[in-house]
Write a protein that holds these residues in place. Structure first.
Motif: not given
Length: 204
Positions: A55-57, A82-83, A118-121, A129-130
Motif C-alpha cells: 500500500q502506497v499510503a 494520495c489515491p 506530497l502528491n501521488v498520481e 510521487l512529487t
C-alpha cells in the motif's frame, strides 16, 4: 496528525501528540551505512522489489512520521494527496527512506511558515510521487549535481543545516532499484519540486 478526506487528500493540522521523530545525527550515520550496503544488496533487492505489492499510503505514513516534529517547529503546512487503496510493487522500507530524505530536504531548506506538498498520481505509465516545497530553491548551475555523493548546494550553511550530502544519492539508487526515474525542478528563491516516477509493472 494529518486529516484525510474521502478523496484521499490529507492536510497536516497538529502534531502535539505525535510520536514521530526528526532526522538527527543517527539518520546521518544511517545514510553512510546505506550507501555502503548498496552494491552488496542490489541484485537481491531488485528481485525482492519485483515480488512486493504494498500500500502506497502506508509507505507515505512511515516517511511522514520522520519529519513531523521539524515540520511543526518551522510552522510549515503539509498537504498530502494520495489515491485511496493504491498499491504498487515496491519495497516499503526503501521507498519510505527515499521519501523521508526528500521530505527532510523540503523541511530543512524551506522558509518559516512555508508549505510542503506530497502528491501521488496513478497514471497509465506508472505512479508518480512529487514533493514540492516553498523553500530557498536550488541555483540552476547546481541542479544537475544534486545527486552526486557528498555534494552540498549551500556549503556556507552546511554545519547549521546538517546532513551528510549522501541523501539524494541514496534516493537516486532506491529509485533506480525500482526501475524508476527521478527529476528535479527548482527556481532559486522560490522552491523545489522533485518527482519520482515508479512503474506499476515488475521488471522483466
Amino acid at each position: 496528525v494529518y486529516e484525510w478526506n474521502d478523496k484521499g487528500v490529507g492536510t497536516y493540522i497538529n502534531s502535539n501528540t505525535a510520536r514521530g521523530g526528526s532526522r538527527t545525527l543517527e539518520n546521518e550515520y544511517t545514510d553512510i551505512l546505506n550507501i555502503g550496503r548498496i552494491f552488496d544488496v542490489e541484485e537481491k533487492a531488485q528481485a525482492m522489489v519485483d515480488e512486493m505489492q504494498a500500500q502506497v499510503a502506508d509507505t507515505l505514513a512511515a516517511a511522514l512520521n520522520t519529519v513531523l516534529a521539524p515540520l511543526e517547529a518551522k510552522g510549515l503546512r503539509l498537504t498530502v494527496d494520495c489515491p485511496e487503496g493504491l498499491t504498487l510493487p515496491h519495497d516499503p522500507k526503501w521507498t519510505a527512506e527515499a521519501l523521508s530524505n526528500l521530505l527532510d530536504n523540503a523541511v530543512k531548506y524551506n522558509k518559516h511558515n512555508g508549505r510542503v506538498t506530497l502528491n501521488v498520481e496513478n497514471l497509465p505509465e506508472g505512479v508518480t510521487l512529487t514533493v514540492t516545497d516553498t523553500g530557498i530553491g536550488i541555483p540552476q548551475a547546481d541542479v544537475d549535481r544534486v545527486f552526486e555523493r557528498f555534494y552540498r548546494v549551500d556549503k556556507s550553511h552546511s554545519k547549521e543545516i546538517g546532513g551528510t550530502g549522501l541523501g539524494l544519492s541514496i534516493v537516486q539508487w532506491i529509485v533506480s532499484l525500482h526501475n524508476g526515474q527521478i527529476t528535479v525542478h527548482s527556481t532559486y528563491g522560490q522552491g523545489t519540486l522533485v518527482t519520482v516516477a515508479l512503474p506499476t509493472q515488475p521488471s522483466a
